[in-house]
Design a protein around this motif. Sequence first.
Motif, mmCIF file in Angstrom:
data_model
loop_
_atom_site.group_PDB
_atom_site.id
_atom_site.type_symbol
_atom_site.label_atom_id
_atom_site.label_comp_id
_atom_site.label_asym_id
_atom_site.label_seq_id
_atom_site.Cartn_x
_atom_site.Cartn_y
_atom_site.Cartn_z
ATOM 1 N N GLU A 1 0.624 -1.548 0.092
ATOM 2 C CA GLU A 1 0.184 0.136 -0.248
ATOM 3 C C GLU A 1 0.941 1.115 -0.038
ATOM 4 O O GLU A 1 1.995 1.402 0.751
ATOM 5 C CB GLU A 1 -0.560 -0.065 1.394
ATOM 6 N N LEU B 1 1.419 4.457 0.683
ATOM 7 C CA LEU B 1 1.021 5.694 1.745
ATOM 8 C C LEU B 1 1.884 7.087 1.804
ATOM 9 O O LEU B 1 3.259 7.518 2.039
ATOM 10 C CB LEU B 1 1.746 5.593 3.729
ATOM 11 N N ARG C 1 3.277 10.233 2.584
ATOM 12 C CA ARG C 1 3.728 11.506 3.695
ATOM 13 C C ARG C 1 3.922 13.234 2.962
ATOM 14 O O ARG C 1 4.665 13.347 1.928
ATOM 15 C CB ARG C 1 4.790 11.088 4.838
ATOM 16 N N PRO D 1 -0.139 11.960 6.870
ATOM 17 C CA PRO D 1 -1.295 12.050 6.463
ATOM 18 C C PRO D 1 -2.271 12.646 7.484
ATOM 19 O O PRO D 1 -3.358 13.586 7.114
ATOM 20 C CB PRO D 1 -2.003 10.755 5.911
ATOM 21 N N ILE E 1 -3.828 15.432 5.463
ATOM 22 C CA ILE E 1 -4.987 15.115 4.147
ATOM 23 C C ILE E 1 -6.363 15.873 4.578
ATOM 24 O O ILE E 1 -6.565 16.082 2.883
ATOM 25 C CB ILE E 1 -5.703 13.409 4.948
ATOM 26 N N VAL F 1 1.556 11.617 -6.262
ATOM 27 C CA VAL F 1 1.529 10.667 -4.986
ATOM 28 C C VAL F 1 2.065 9.380 -6.125
ATOM 29 O O VAL F 1 3.139 8.538 -5.961
ATOM 30 C CB VAL F 1 0.988 9.930 -4.250
ATOM 31 N N ASN G 1 -4.486 4.197 -1.879
ATOM 32 C CA ASN G 1 -5.545 5.737 -1.536
ATOM 33 C C ASN G 1 -6.219 6.231 -2.368
ATOM 34 O O ASN G 1 -5.433 7.649 -2.746
ATOM 35 C CB ASN G 1 -5.300 6.445 -0.185
ATOM 36 N N ILE G 2 -7.415 6.583 -2.193
ATOM 37 C CA ILE G 2 -7.913 7.924 -3.003
ATOM 38 C C ILE G 2 -8.936 8.861 -2.473
ATOM 39 O O ILE G 2 -9.373 8.083 -1.968
ATOM 40 C CB ILE G 2 -8.162 7.647 -4.791
ATOM 41 N N PHE G 3 -9.755 10.234 -3.093
ATOM 42 C CA PHE G 3 -10.426 10.573 -2.446
ATOM 43 C C PHE G 3 -11.704 9.799 -3.182
ATOM 44 O O PHE G 3 -12.216 10.322 -4.436
ATOM 45 C CB PHE G 3 -9.996 11.619 -2.402
ATOM 46 N N VAL H 1 -11.048 5.897 0.296
ATOM 47 C CA VAL H 1 -11.108 5.997 1.935
ATOM 48 C C VAL H 1 -12.310 7.031 1.775
ATOM 49 O O VAL H 1 -12.172 8.209 1.472
ATOM 50 C CB VAL H 1 -9.785 7.052 2.310
ATOM 51 N N LYS I 1 -10.949 -4.110 2.900
ATOM 52 C CA LYS I 1 -9.910 -4.007 3.675
ATOM 53 C C LYS I 1 -10.896 -3.339 5.481
ATOM 54 O O LYS I 1 -11.179 -3.139 4.998
ATOM 55 C CB LYS I 1 -9.130 -2.960 3.179
ATOM 56 N N MET J 1 -6.269 -5.443 15.681
ATOM 57 C CA MET J 1 -5.960 -4.283 16.776
ATOM 58 C C MET J 1 -6.404 -4.771 18.064
ATOM 59 O O MET J 1 -5.920 -4.154 19.140
ATOM 60 C CB MET J 1 -5.678 -2.925 16.405
ATOM 61 N N GLY K 1 -3.933 -3.748 10.381
ATOM 62 C CA GLY K 1 -4.073 -4.195 11.100
ATOM 63 C C GLY K 1 -2.997 -5.395 12.147
ATOM 64 O O GLY K 1 -3.313 -5.421 13.130
ATOM 65 N N GLU L 1 -0.725 -6.949 13.699
ATOM 66 C CA GLU L 1 0.582 -6.556 14.953
ATOM 67 C C GLU L 1 1.257 -7.232 15.407
ATOM 68 O O GLU L 1 2.835 -7.355 16.209
ATOM 69 C CB GLU L 1 0.085 -5.534 16.370
ATOM 70 N N GLY M 1 0.477 -4.867 7.806
ATOM 71 C CA GLY M 1 0.200 -4.824 9.790
ATOM 72 C C GLY M 1 2.087 -4.435 10.155
ATOM 73 O O GLY M 1 2.664 -5.237 9.151
HETATM 74 N N1 LIG Z 1 -6.213 10.021 -0.623
HETATM 75 C C1 LIG Z 1 -4.834 9.359 0.074
HETATM 76 N N2 LIG Z 1 -5.166 9.075 1.810
HETATM 77 C C2 LIG Z 1 -3.750 8.946 2.100
HETATM 78 C C3 LIG Z 1 -2.810 8.410 1.290
HETATM 79 N N3 LIG Z 1 -1.212 8.163 2.048
HETATM 80 C C4 LIG Z 1 -2.747 7.846 3.091
HETATM 81 N N4 LIG Z 1 -3.335 8.259 3.240
HETATM 82 C C5 LIG Z 1 -4.946 8.239 4.053
HETATM 83 O O1 LIG Z 1 -4.202 8.708 5.901
HETATM 84 C C6 LIG Z 1 -4.500 7.637 6.606
HETATM 85 C C7 LIG Z 1 -3.287 7.658 7.710
HETATM 86 O O2 LIG Z 1 -2.629 6.392 6.827
HETATM 87 P P1 LIG Z 1 -0.781 6.775 8.067
HETATM 88 O O3 LIG Z 1 -0.472 7.371 8.883
HETATM 89 O O4 LIG Z 1 0.665 5.831 6.808
HETATM 90 O O5 LIG Z 1 -0.761 4.968 7.999
HETATM 91 C C8 LIG Z 1 -0.982 3.921 7.841
HETATM 92 C C9 LIG Z 1 -0.575 2.447 8.446
HETATM 93 O O6 LIG Z 1 0.994 3.519 8.852
HETATM 94 C C10 LIG Z 1 -1.681 2.011 9.358
HETATM 95 N N5 LIG Z 1 -1.438 1.385 9.401
HETATM 96 C C11 LIG Z 1 -0.372 -0.293 9.200
HETATM 97 N N6 LIG Z 1 -0.804 -0.880 9.518
HETATM 98 C C12 LIG Z 1 -0.821 -0.750 10.908
HETATM 99 C C13 LIG Z 1 -0.508 -1.109 12.520
HETATM 100 O O7 LIG Z 1 -0.674 -2.818 12.054
HETATM 101 N N7 LIG Z 1 -1.239 -0.659 13.112
HETATM 102 C C14 LIG Z 1 -1.675 0.769 13.156
HETATM 103 N N8 LIG Z 1 -1.692 1.490 14.642
HETATM 104 N N9 LIG Z 1 -0.908 1.179 12.504
HETATM 105 C C15 LIG Z 1 -0.900 0.541 11.194
HETATM 106 O O8 LIG Z 1 -2.999 2.418 8.654
HETATM 107 C C16 LIG Z 1 -2.641 3.598 8.033
HETATM 108 C C17 LIG Z 1 -2.649 2.474 6.278
HETATM 109 O O9 LIG Z 1 -4.706 2.765 6.709
HETATM 110 P P2 LIG Z 1 -5.418 2.099 5.347
HETATM 111 O O10 LIG Z 1 -5.142 3.452 4.439
HETATM 112 O O11 LIG Z 1 -6.912 1.920 6.058
HETATM 113 O O12 LIG Z 1 -4.711 0.810 4.630
HETATM 114 C C18 LIG Z 1 -4.659 5.745 6.030
HETATM 115 O O13 LIG Z 1 -5.280 5.629 6.695
HETATM 116 C C19 LIG Z 1 -5.326 6.879 4.280
HETATM 117 O O14 LIG Z 1 -6.314 7.351 4.568
HETATM 118 C C20 LIG Z 1 -2.837 9.000 -0.030
HETATM 119 O O15 LIG Z 1 -1.236 8.883 -0.869
HETATM 120 N N10 LIG Z 1 -3.888 9.123 -0.587
#
Ligand SMILES: Nc1nc2c(ncn2[C@@H]2O[C@H](COP(=O)(O)O[C@H]3[C@@H](O)[C@H](n4cnc5c(=O)[nH]c(N)nc54)O[C@@H]3COP(=O)(O)O)[C@@H](O)[C@H]2O)c(=O)[nH]1
Length: 532
Positions: A306, A308, A310, A321, A325, A341, A364-366, A396, A444, A451, A480, A482, A502
């Motif tokens: 995925e 992500l 910053r 984010p 965001i 991105v 991730n898209i809006f 998202v 997802k 968690m 998630g 962990e 995760g």
């Molecule tokens: N439209 C867009 N949205 C984006 C983009 N990049 C990120 N995002 C949105 O921000 C949300 C937060 O992202 P982030 O802080 O990077 O967190 C991600 C992971 O780090 C976190 N994660 C994954 N595994 C675990 C885990 O085991 N424990 C824990 N505490 N956190 C974990 O989850 C986030 C990824 O989540 P998801 O998107 O639901 O898959 C992020 O959720 C996006 O919504 C972007 O480019 N565009």
Amino acid sequence: MAKIVRYLISARQQMFAALLLGIILFAIIITAIGWMARQQVYRAMVGESREVLQPYTELTGRIGSTFAALRAITADPCTEDFNRQLKRVAYLPDGLNEFFYAPGGAIRCSVSTKRFDPPMALGTPDLPATEVSPAVWIDRDLSFAGLGGLVGSIVLVDPFAIVVPLEAVSMSPPSWMEMEVVLIGPSGRWWHRGGSAAVHAPAGDGPMEASFPADFRLRDCVDDQRLCVVTKVSVLALMQQFELFVGAALVFSAVLAAWLSGRARALIVRRWSLASRFRRHLDAGSIICAYQPILDLRTGQIAGCEVLARWRDVDDSVVFPDRFIPLVEQHGLTRKFTRLVVEKACRELCETLPRRDRLDVTFNIFPRDLDVAVLRPIFEVFEPVRDRFSVTIELVESDSIAVVAAQQQMEALRAVGIRTYIDDFGTGYSNIHNLAALAVDGVKLDRGFAMAPEGSLMDRMFGHAIDMVQSSGREMVIEGVETAQRLRQLRAMHPPIAFAQGYFISRPLGIAAFAAFLAEHRDGFRDLKLVA
Ligand SMILES: Nc1nc2c(ncn2[C@@H]2O[C@H](COP(=O)(O)O[C@H]3[C@@H](O)[C@H](n4cnc5c(=O)[nH]c(N)nc54)O[C@@H]3COP(=O)(O)O)[C@@H](O)[C@H]2O)c(=O)[nH]1
């Protein structure tokens, strides 16, 4: 520069800078008010001293006309006729009534004493004659001229001398001002003429001067710098006298300084707030992509990642984010942001990963951008590398989805090779209705389930959420994960769960670390053996 920027964007430093600015502004304003007050005081001092000097200037004029009258005497010196003419001048109503005939400073005769035999030498004058001022003998006992008990100064313009009686000096300065009139002779010697003694003494011999903050002093002189009025104003006395004004000036300065520094802070905050920094500096260079591996639980292979985002702030710090965001959405930057991105991730993945790696890349898209006409051009960069990377988008959900329109867009996207996942299933707008109504490729599960602490309500609902998605026939990623225990539990499930993501598998990684991670786990995710 970076240091200044770091300083300006920190809320604490902004507050500190505003406080410092406030103090500096307060000092400047109060100094300006003090300077204006000082000018007023100075003007008052000059006005008062000019008033005191006025009678002396008049006296100098009278002395000048008396000498002119004396020089007009035609009789032979010290004769009866001479004395008569002398008396005529003495009777003029100018307050100057006693004259001497004193050629070379030796008195030969006067109005009251006809002859001095032998002539009486006046001696060395206290104020010697200059080019413009006559010689003066100050405060002489006039008994020698038959004026016993009287004291006066003698002014000589050869061959005549005039006795100037000791006059009371009249002055009425304001209560906060002290004045002294002095006659100043050579070598710094001076004679007190009137006013408050000892005002002149500490003033020294300097010209008009002010010694701040102790007091203001002004020396104003006439008669070739020999007759001076020294004026003194004690700053402390002045402040006590005008304490209401001082208080008002302090309050005014403090309020103005606080207002100005508040305005300056608001300006700094406006210019250097995260929102303005983000809008100004959102470009390809400031986007950072992190890649979180997605594990295929059935094969043990890393199936994808995925992406992500910053954002690199102007001070080089990395912003996550959750902070930017909402700004992307608020300021209508969603398409630009997603494009940046996607392009960055495509470039990094293509340049860094070996050609043999095949991955599914999730973005991730809006929801507002769920439009094939918008997304297709954005994801076009992946067209030439479709043999290496497939593309999935995650919605998202920050708003409820218009199901029919969304359905059409998802189908159109699938037709151009972009798969759609519903993100964070089980929370917010991601609900069972969407799962049933939308032909999404996968789901997802919200990381809150995996968690959740053992035995908690979410933990107990975890199995049911999985059942629900599996019965919908959609692919599923459990997010998630962990702990090893959770991974073990997922692997043991039937029917088998396809994907997991995760921190236990990996945190989001920079492109170099992600490439290394893939290389390390090319033969299967190592820790899977541990949980087997
Ligand atoms: N439209 C867009 N949205 C984006 C983009 N990049 C990120 N995002 C949105 O921000 C949300 C937060 O992202 P982030 O802080 O990077 O967190 C991600 C992971 O780090 C976190 N994660 C994954 N595994 C675990 C885990 O085991 N424990 C824990 N505490 N956190 C974990 O989850 C986030 C990824 O989540 P998801 O998107 O639901 O898959 C992020 O959720 C996006 O919504 C972007 O480019 N565009």
